[in-house]
Enzyme design. Structure first.
Site, PDB file in Angstrom:
ATOM      1  N   ASP A 199     -11.119 -49.135 -12.300  1.00  0.00           N
ATOM      2  CA  ASP A 199     -10.140 -48.858 -11.089  1.00  0.00           C
ATOM      3  C   ASP A 199      -8.573 -49.615 -12.093  1.00  0.00           C
ATOM      4  O   ASP A 199      -7.927 -49.462 -11.064  1.00  0.00           O
ATOM      5  CB  ASP A 199      -9.706 -49.660  -9.717  1.00  0.00           C
ATOM      6  CG  ASP A 199     -11.807 -48.865  -9.217  1.00  0.00           C
ATOM      7  OD1 ASP A 199     -12.357 -48.486  -9.546  1.00  0.00           O
ATOM      8  OD2 ASP A 199     -12.211 -50.081  -8.800  1.00  0.00           O
TER       9      ASP A 199
ATOM     10  N   GLU B 119     -13.277 -39.706  -3.930  1.00  0.00           N
ATOM     11  CA  GLU B 119     -13.144 -41.440  -3.469  1.00  0.00           C
ATOM     12  C   GLU B 119     -11.308 -41.644  -4.830  1.00  0.00           C
ATOM     13  O   GLU B 119     -11.464 -40.003  -4.863  1.00  0.00           O
ATOM     14  CB  GLU B 119     -13.918 -42.080  -4.011  1.00  0.00           C
ATOM     15  CG  GLU B 119     -14.675 -42.628  -4.903  1.00  0.00           C
ATOM     16  CD  GLU B 119     -15.332 -44.013  -5.189  1.00  0.00           C
ATOM     17  OE1 GLU B 119     -15.962 -44.214  -3.775  1.00  0.00           O
ATOM     18  OE2 GLU B 119     -16.517 -43.935  -6.353  1.00  0.00           O
TER      19      GLU B 119
HETATM   20  O1  FUB Z   1     -14.790 -50.629  -7.908  1.00  0.00           O
HETATM   21  C1  FUB Z   1     -14.870 -50.106  -6.496  1.00  0.00           C
HETATM   22  C2  FUB Z   1     -15.225 -48.950  -5.637  1.00  0.00           C
HETATM   23  O2  FUB Z   1     -15.953 -48.378  -7.690  1.00  0.00           O
HETATM   24  C3  FUB Z   1     -13.959 -48.542  -5.816  1.00  0.00           C
HETATM   25  O3  FUB Z   1     -13.060 -48.444  -5.479  1.00  0.00           O
HETATM   26  C4  FUB Z   1     -13.918 -46.724  -6.502  1.00  0.00           C
HETATM   27  O4  FUB Z   1     -13.232 -46.322  -6.680  1.00  0.00           O
HETATM   28  C5  FUB Z   1     -15.410 -47.050  -7.776  1.00  0.00           C
HETATM   29  O5  FUB Z   1     -14.456 -47.279  -8.613  1.00  0.00           O
END
Ligand code: FUB
Length: 312
Positions: free
Chosen positions: A32, A207
């Site tokens: 991320d 997301e």
């Molecule tokens: O890293 C945990 C979660 O997985 C993130 O918050 C999302 O965007 C995905 O990458």
């Protein structure tokens, strides 16, 4: 080939190699990545995937207890500035949740604001138990002081803050779809109604919003699951609160089968870069990820040219 041309070709290939050493961090799992330029230097604020201590965390799921920040001046040599925040130091968070998911960091009025999601104390399962907190520092490397409370009214993960030229800051986040609101000047409270971006394709999980501006156009970029895994897509608008017109795909789903991708886009020394992740250091378990970067280019009409991941 004339000598001058062959010399330029050698310099070109050397510099391409210098900018494409993926994955970027080799001694720990990272995911991320939010890349930001502060004081002329490139900083990356990633999540930090770990294998949790025996009997803690959630087997076969993401486990993250803290954040590190890294910096570089050439995208090849990275300095790890160490831990900037730990789950046990966040007053409102579950100290054993291992849920310090995708963060962001911005600078305003000489301060550095680090935005992070984690699970509230006594929260149940699912993204419902998440909110977003802020930790403040005087330098990008920290130390960061977490605020006593999370941002009121925000339920969800994957914070992203965009500050427009007029100084107005916007907070975007996700909970299956993307949400956004204005932030007050203190960068700690919402200052408008929460907007959902219904014009963004709603089929499949969405997301990880990341908003940036180029030549007066606002780009809303995000991972979207059209089938089984995430690909990076985007829309554009003349307003940071939309509506955004869907434009296309920035990066296809990973060939590795890694379920998530999560990205940021930054301009550093007059070159645009896409930061993202895959599972290079953990080919058999896609919840232990590694951050990468590749050059990103725009078409003349402002569209983003699709990025093909490199590995060197
Ligand atoms: O890293 C945990 C979660 O997985 C993130 O918050 C999302 O965007 C995905 O990458």
């Amino acid at each position: 080939i004339p000598k001058t041309i062959s010399l330029s070709l050698i310099i070109f290939f050397l510099s391409v190699n210098a900018f494409a050493q993926n994955p970027l961090i080799m001694d720990q799992f990272t995911a991320d990545p939010t890349a930001r330029v502060f004081n002329g230097k490139l900083y990356v604020f990633p999540s930090h995937d770990i294998v949790p201590p025996e009997g803690e965390g959630r087997a076969e799921w993401f486990n993250m207890a803290d954040y590190h920040v890294f910096s570089s001046e050439n995208l090849t040599n990275w300095t790890d500035h160490g831990k900037i925040l730990d789950q046990k130091d966040v007053p409102w968070a579950d100290p054993k949740a291992y849920s310090m998911w995708a963060p962001d960091a911005v600078s305003k009025n000489g301060k550095f604001y680090f935005y992070f999601p984690t699970r509230l104390k006594d929260a149940g399962d699912g993204e419902k138990g998440f909110s977003i907190g802020v930790a403040i520092a005087d330098k990008p490397e920290g130390p960061y002081k977490p605020q006593p409370n999370h941002i009121e009214g925000v339920e969800g993960i994957d914070p992203n803050v965009f500050i427009d030229k007029d100084g107005q800051a916007y907070l975007y986040w996700s909970r299956g779809k993307i949400y956004g609101a204005k932030l007050k000047d203190n960068m700690l409270e919402l200052d408008s109604e929460i907007k959902t971006f219904e014009e963004i394709p709603q089929k499949g999980h969405i997301e990880g919003p990341f908003v940036f501006k180029r030549n007066g156009t606002f780009y809303m970029t995000y991972p979207h699951v059209p089938n089984n895994t995430e690909r990076l897509e985007y829309g554009t608008s003349d307003n940071p609160m939309g509506p955004f017109t869907h434009q296309g795909v920035i990066m296809d789903e990973s060939a590795s089968g890694t379920w998530t991708n999560h990205h940021s886009i930054v301009n550093y020394k007059d070159q645009w870069y896409l930061f993202y992740h895959d599972n290079d250091l953990s080919p058999d378990f896609d919840k232990n990820r590694s951050i990468r970067a590749d050059s990103l280019f725009f078409e003349e009409n402002g569209n983003i040219r699709k990025v093909t991941p490199t590995k060197r």
